[in-house]
Write a protein that holds these residues in place. Structure first.
Motif, short mmCIF file in Angstrom:
data_model
loop_
_atom_site.label_atom_id
_atom_site.label_comp_id
_atom_site.label_asym_id
_atom_site.label_seq_id
_atom_site.Cartn_x
_atom_site.Cartn_y
_atom_site.Cartn_z
N ASP A 77 -32.73 4.60 -0.74
CA ASP A 77 -32.48 3.49 0.19
C ASP A 77 -33.67 2.55 0.34
OD1 ASP A 77 -29.88 4.32 0.72
OD2 ASP A 77 -30.52 5.62 2.35
N ARG A 78 -34.86 3.05 -0.01
CA ARG A 78 -36.06 2.22 0.15
C ARG A 78 -36.71 2.00 -1.21
NH1 ARG A 78 -39.87 3.94 4.95
NH2 ARG A 78 -39.52 1.88 5.80
N ILE A 79 -37.08 0.75 -1.45
CA ILE A 79 -37.84 0.42 -2.64
C ILE A 79 -39.23 0.03 -2.16
CG2 ILE A 79 -37.99 -1.03 -4.70
CD1 ILE A 79 -34.98 -1.65 -4.32
N VAL A 80 -40.24 0.71 -2.69
CA VAL A 80 -41.62 0.45 -2.29
C VAL A 80 -42.39 -0.11 -3.48
CG1 VAL A 80 -43.76 1.48 -1.40
CG2 VAL A 80 -41.53 2.34 -0.62
N ASN A 81 -43.10 -1.19 -3.24
CA ASN A 81 -43.94 -1.81 -4.27
C ASN A 81 -45.22 -2.26 -3.58
OD1 ASN A 81 -44.93 -2.99 -6.57
ND2 ASN A 81 -43.38 -4.57 -6.71
N GLY A 82 -46.28 -1.45 -3.69
CA GLY A 82 -47.51 -1.77 -2.98
C GLY A 82 -47.27 -1.76 -1.48
N GLY A 83 -47.65 -2.84 -0.81
CA GLY A 83 -47.45 -2.96 0.64
C GLY A 83 -46.12 -3.57 1.02
N LEU A 84 -45.22 -3.66 0.05
CA LEU A 84 -43.92 -4.28 0.26
C LEU A 84 -42.84 -3.20 0.24
CD1 LEU A 84 -42.75 -7.21 0.41
CD2 LEU A 84 -42.62 -7.16 -2.07
N GLN B 49 -30.92 -0.66 5.93
CA GLN B 49 -31.08 -1.52 7.11
C GLN B 49 -31.16 -3.01 6.75
OE1 GLN B 49 -33.90 -0.11 10.17
NE2 GLN B 49 -34.32 1.59 8.77
N ARG B 50 -31.28 -3.30 5.44
CA ARG B 50 -31.43 -4.68 4.95
C ARG B 50 -32.62 -5.38 5.59
NH1 ARG B 50 -27.24 -6.86 1.85
NH2 ARG B 50 -27.85 -8.94 2.50
N LEU C 17 -33.30 -8.25 -6.16
CA LEU C 17 -33.23 -8.33 -7.62
C LEU C 17 -34.60 -8.05 -8.23
CD1 LEU C 17 -31.63 -9.14 -10.24
CD2 LEU C 17 -32.41 -11.48 -9.79
N PHE C 18 -35.63 -8.68 -7.70
CA PHE C 18 -36.99 -8.47 -8.21
C PHE C 18 -37.46 -7.03 -7.98
CE2 PHE C 18 -38.26 -13.18 -7.51
CZ PHE C 18 -37.83 -13.51 -8.78
N MET C 19 -37.23 -6.52 -6.78
CA MET C 19 -37.72 -5.18 -6.42
C MET C 19 -37.03 -4.09 -7.25
SD MET C 19 -40.03 -5.28 -3.76
CE MET C 19 -39.84 -3.86 -2.71
N GLU C 20 -35.77 -4.31 -7.62
CA GLU C 20 -35.06 -3.33 -8.44
C GLU C 20 -35.50 -3.38 -9.90
OE1 GLU C 20 -30.93 -4.23 -7.51
OE2 GLU C 20 -30.86 -2.54 -6.10
N HIS C 21 -36.21 -4.45 -10.30
CA HIS C 21 -36.65 -4.62 -11.68
C HIS C 21 -38.11 -5.08 -11.72
CE1 HIS C 21 -32.24 -5.27 -11.64
NE2 HIS C 21 -32.29 -4.50 -12.71
N PRO C 22 -39.04 -4.30 -11.19
CA PRO C 22 -40.44 -4.74 -11.15
C PRO C 22 -40.99 -4.98 -12.56
CG PRO C 22 -40.29 -2.41 -10.61
CD PRO C 22 -38.88 -2.94 -10.67
#
Length: 104
Positions: A2-9, A15-16, A37-42
């Motif tokens: 449910d959560r995508i983590v990329n650094g501090g993002l 919960q959107r 879209l970006f977060m699912e395809h870093p």
């Protein structure tokens, strides 16, 4: 997941919401879809046309580049600490946009 983590993002799909460096950031529905879209395809580069077709779910035409660019600018204003030196969303000149991949 449910959560995508990329650094501090952090993007919480259930919960959107988007959290940047511990602070919740409000995005419009369209901004959220672009960031998702970006977060699912870093690291993957998307052209403005690909972003438009994925997010708006309609065929892109020659006018979409400016529309996408404006939305990207708004996302950057909300998630980047320094919009002049963006950490997350990068322009790949002549091709499109991508989100940098960071360790959690």
């Amino acid at each position: 997941e449910d959560r995508i983590v990329n650094g501090g993002l952090i993007l919480d799909k259930k919960q959107r919401i988007v959290i940047v460096e511990g602070e919740e950031v409000r995005l419009t529905a369209t901004e959220y879809k672009i960031l998702l879209l970006f977060m699912e395809h870093p690291g993957q580069v998307f052209s403005a046309e690909q972003i438009y077709e994925n997010v708006w779910e309609e065929e892109a035409n020659f006018t979409v580049e400016n529309t996408v660019m404006v939305h990207i600018r708004h996302i950057r204003e909300k998630i980047e600490i320094d919009t002049k030196k963006p950490r997350y969303i990068k322009v790949v000149w002549g091709i499109g946009y991508k989100i940098e991949r960071y360790a959690e």
